[in-house]
Each structure stands twice: as structure tokens, then as C-alpha cells.
Design a protein around this motif. Sequence first.
Motif, PDB file in Angstrom:
ATOM      1  N   GLN A 162       0.507  -1.221   0.287  1.00  0.00           N
ATOM      2  CA  GLN A 162       0.153   0.075   0.140  1.00  0.00           C
ATOM      3  C   GLN A 162       0.733   1.711  -0.182  1.00  0.00           C
ATOM      4  O   GLN A 162       0.145   2.285  -0.445  1.00  0.00           O
ATOM      5  CB  GLN A 162      -1.052  -0.153   1.075  1.00  0.00           C
ATOM      6  CG  GLN A 162      -1.740  -0.911   0.994  1.00  0.00           C
ATOM      7  CD  GLN A 162      -2.782  -1.161   0.765  1.00  0.00           C
ATOM      8  OE1 GLN A 162      -3.029  -1.020  -0.689  1.00  0.00           O
ATOM      9  NE2 GLN A 162      -4.228  -1.091   0.386  1.00  0.00           N
ATOM     10  N   ARG A 206      -2.160   6.561  -4.208  1.00  0.00           N
ATOM     11  CA  ARG A 206      -2.810   6.864  -3.966  1.00  0.00           C
ATOM     12  C   ARG A 206      -4.554   6.195  -3.348  1.00  0.00           C
ATOM     13  O   ARG A 206      -4.942   5.474  -3.140  1.00  0.00           O
ATOM     14  CB  ARG A 206      -3.984   7.666  -5.478  1.00  0.00           C
ATOM     15  CG  ARG A 206      -2.827   8.446  -5.406  1.00  0.00           C
ATOM     16  CD  ARG A 206      -3.097   9.081  -7.131  1.00  0.00           C
ATOM     17  NE  ARG A 206      -3.463   7.942  -8.182  1.00  0.00           N
ATOM     18  CZ  ARG A 206      -3.327   8.503  -9.161  1.00  0.00           C
ATOM     19  NH1 ARG A 206      -4.766   9.710  -9.846  1.00  0.00           N
ATOM     20  NH2 ARG A 206      -4.356   7.210  -9.559  1.00  0.00           N
ATOM     21  N   PRO A 207      -5.505   6.741  -2.149  1.00  0.00           N
ATOM     22  CA  PRO A 207      -6.533   7.074  -1.515  1.00  0.00           C
ATOM     23  C   PRO A 207      -7.225   5.048  -2.795  1.00  0.00           C
ATOM     24  O   PRO A 207      -7.625   4.220  -2.317  1.00  0.00           O
ATOM     25  CB  PRO A 207      -7.167   7.925  -1.224  1.00  0.00           C
ATOM     26  CG  PRO A 207      -6.227   8.725  -1.131  1.00  0.00           C
ATOM     27  CD  PRO A 207      -4.985   8.149  -2.482  1.00  0.00           C
ATOM     28  N   ARG A 253      -5.490   2.674  -3.277  1.00  0.00           N
ATOM     29  CA  ARG A 253      -5.471   1.162  -2.164  1.00  0.00           C
ATOM     30  C   ARG A 253      -6.180   0.875  -2.134  1.00  0.00           C
ATOM     31  O   ARG A 253      -7.007  -0.518  -1.247  1.00  0.00           O
ATOM     32  CB  ARG A 253      -5.403   2.090  -0.514  1.00  0.00           C
ATOM     33  CG  ARG A 253      -3.686   2.565  -0.906  1.00  0.00           C
ATOM     34  CD  ARG A 253      -3.376   3.807   0.171  1.00  0.00           C
ATOM     35  NE  ARG A 253      -2.211   4.158   0.509  1.00  0.00           N
ATOM     36  CZ  ARG A 253      -1.297   3.296   1.788  1.00  0.00           C
ATOM     37  NH1 ARG A 253      -1.932   3.164   2.411  1.00  0.00           N
ATOM     38  NH2 ARG A 253      -0.060   4.374   2.061  1.00  0.00           N
ATOM     39  N   SER A 254      -7.881   0.824  -1.979  1.00  0.00           N
ATOM     40  CA  SER A 254      -8.985   0.646  -1.628  1.00  0.00           C
ATOM     41  C   SER A 254      -9.122  -0.740  -3.132  1.00  0.00           C
ATOM     42  O   SER A 254      -9.284  -1.401  -2.878  1.00  0.00           O
ATOM     43  CB  SER A 254     -10.305   1.806  -1.967  1.00  0.00           C
ATOM     44  OG  SER A 254     -11.516   1.106  -1.968  1.00  0.00           O
ATOM     45  N   THR A 296      -3.861   4.148   7.918  1.00  0.00           N
ATOM     46  CA  THR A 296      -3.468   5.412   6.257  1.00  0.00           C
ATOM     47  C   THR A 296      -4.993   6.117   6.348  1.00  0.00           C
ATOM     48  O   THR A 296      -5.672   7.184   6.305  1.00  0.00           O
ATOM     49  CB  THR A 296      -2.236   4.949   5.021  1.00  0.00           C
ATOM     50  OG1 THR A 296      -1.518   4.113   6.157  1.00  0.00           O
ATOM     51  CG2 THR A 296      -2.360   6.012   4.702  1.00  0.00           C
ATOM     52  N   THR A 297      -5.216   5.285   5.306  1.00  0.00           N
ATOM     53  CA  THR A 297      -6.719   5.390   4.916  1.00  0.00           C
ATOM     54  C   THR A 297      -7.665   4.721   5.109  1.00  0.00           C
ATOM     55  O   THR A 297      -9.093   4.602   4.794  1.00  0.00           O
ATOM     56  CB  THR A 297      -6.474   5.096   3.027  1.00  0.00           C
ATOM     57  OG1 THR A 297      -6.532   3.624   2.999  1.00  0.00           O
ATOM     58  CG2 THR A 297      -5.681   6.057   2.228  1.00  0.00           C
ATOM     59  N   SER A 348      -8.311   1.893   3.995  1.00  0.00           N
ATOM     60  CA  SER A 348      -9.127   0.312   3.274  1.00  0.00           C
ATOM     61  C   SER A 348      -8.903  -0.875   3.581  1.00  0.00           C
ATOM     62  O   SER A 348      -9.835  -1.352   3.210  1.00  0.00           O
ATOM     63  CB  SER A 348      -8.126   0.909   1.973  1.00  0.00           C
ATOM     64  OG  SER A 348      -7.919   2.151   0.658  1.00  0.00           O
ATOM     65  N   ARG A 383      -1.762  12.677   8.455  1.00  0.00           N
ATOM     66  CA  ARG A 383      -3.456  13.071   7.115  1.00  0.00           C
ATOM     67  C   ARG A 383      -4.137  12.626   7.441  1.00  0.00           C
ATOM     68  O   ARG A 383      -4.923  13.075   7.188  1.00  0.00           O
ATOM     69  CB  ARG A 383      -2.531  12.643   5.449  1.00  0.00           C
ATOM     70  CG  ARG A 383      -2.857  11.942   5.708  1.00  0.00           C
ATOM     71  CD  ARG A 383      -2.231  11.269   4.789  1.00  0.00           C
ATOM     72  NE  ARG A 383      -2.219   9.716   3.510  1.00  0.00           N
ATOM     73  CZ  ARG A 383      -2.378   9.379   2.495  1.00  0.00           C
ATOM     74  NH1 ARG A 383      -1.369  10.380   1.557  1.00  0.00           N
ATOM     75  NH2 ARG A 383      -2.065   8.171   2.034  1.00  0.00           N
ATOM     76  N   ARG A 384      -4.462  11.454   8.513  1.00  0.00           N
ATOM     77  CA  ARG A 384      -6.142  11.115   8.308  1.00  0.00           C
ATOM     78  C   ARG A 384      -6.372  12.375   9.439  1.00  0.00           C
ATOM     79  O   ARG A 384      -6.791  12.299  11.016  1.00  0.00           O
ATOM     80  CB  ARG A 384      -5.965  10.114   9.494  1.00  0.00           C
ATOM     81  CG  ARG A 384      -6.238   8.950   8.779  1.00  0.00           C
ATOM     82  CD  ARG A 384      -6.439   8.192   8.836  1.00  0.00           C
ATOM     83  NE  ARG A 384      -8.140   7.821   9.552  1.00  0.00           N
ATOM     84  CZ  ARG A 384      -9.137   6.974   8.766  1.00  0.00           C
ATOM     85  NH1 ARG A 384      -8.702   7.309   7.215  1.00  0.00           N
ATOM     86  NH2 ARG A 384     -10.054   7.322   8.950  1.00  0.00           N
TER      87      ARG A 384
END
Length: 233
Positions: free
Chosen positions: A165, A169-170, A173-174, A202-203, A205, A232-233
Motif C-alpha cells: 500500500q 493513492r487512496p 489502496r481501496s 492510513t486510508t 482501506s 494526514r488522517r
Amino acid sequence: MIYLDGSPAGILAKRRFLAALADLVYPAGRTCLWCGRPAAAPGLPFCRDCLAGLVGGGPIEVRGVAAGRAVGAGLYDGALKEAIHRLKFSGWTFLAPALAALLTEAVGSTDLWTADVVVPVPLHPKRFIERGFNQSALLAGGVAGALSTRLDTEGLRRLRPTESQVGLRPVERSRNVRGAFRTSRPGTFLGRRVLLIDDVLTTGSTAGDCARALSDDGAASVDLAVLAVAPRR
């Protein structure tokens, strides 16, 4: 003789060798891993000042994750980030008990400790062979032991190897982890309150796809505890 070649066996032998070497160079419970001062407690490789810096202000409750609730021990930065990297990529497994204790403290600051079962985010068998261990399982074992809660390392599986991951990018990742997890047998978590454990959020995902698999299996609830939360969350 140990052959540290590029085969799965060679990679595993190399990681175990490096971990053993780290145990000799940085004996846990004697001095601080970061500054060399006396450790704060037996078995804890940090002094009091560095330990305070690790968690960066204490437990962090996170919103916007597919799991029901989420808490992190600290920010994915500084000494905590370095500790995770040493554990995860250098095989310094002697750090796991101390890091699990930090995570347990974060869980104990909420009501997530009332879960019925603790479940680590699984690695694919191929990645497990390469690394030699699952860092999330090491953390989950420490948390489950401290809370006297059942640990299940087999009930949730990763069906396919996924791309790292890191750097994605988000949306990537998803897509990377979508449908990658499933329970080993139908009804394994039926009616159970699950506490999912991972090293870094992180994101969300990965945690989200794990939570969906557990919920589809009938889990009463799925909450998340992570060692570190990306800033960054």
C-alpha cells in the motif's frame, strides 16, 4: 551453515539472523533503543522521555473508518514510526511486547477492551514466508493476553497477495485490497464483538475490507485498534 540467498527459506533465515543480531546489539529492558539511557521498565526498550515521545500525546480516536470505532496509540511519525519500521522490515521482533503494551493502553482508554475476540489483519502466506512473521499478529497476541481475551489468528484470511500500500493513492489502496479478505469458515464470528488489530492506519482501506468480511460473517460489531495513525488522517 545458513544460506542467506533469495529463496523463501533464505529470506526467512536472513530475517531471523538479523533479528537475533538485533537482540544482541540492543538487549531489550536494559537501555533505551533511541538514546541509550536506562530503560523505563524491564522488557521495555525505551526510557521515560522517549516513551512519552513515542505516543505523541496519547490515544487517538479516529472517525471515518469502515469499522465501528477506531483508536490508535499515537501518530505514525518520529520514534513510533521508526519502531514500527524496525519491527516490520528489519525483523526486530523484540520490540513487539513493548509496542503491544502501548496499544493495549490505548484500547484500555476506551470500551473496546470488552470485545469477545481479538483478530489481527492477516498476511498472505507468501508475504508471511518472506517476512517470517505477521507484525499485526504479534501486536494482537500482546493485546489479547493483557486483556485476557480470546485471540483468533486463523479465522480471517487474506485470499490473494496484494501490492504494497506504500505510495498508492487512496483510490488505488481501496482497489488493491477490495475483496482480499474472507473468513475461513462461515459463522466463525457469528454474534461476536471483534477487535481488529493492525500496525498502521492510513486510508482505512485494509481495515475496511477486513471489517466487511467479518460483518458479512455475522460479527455483532467490528472495532479497530492500531499502533499508529498516519498524520494526514
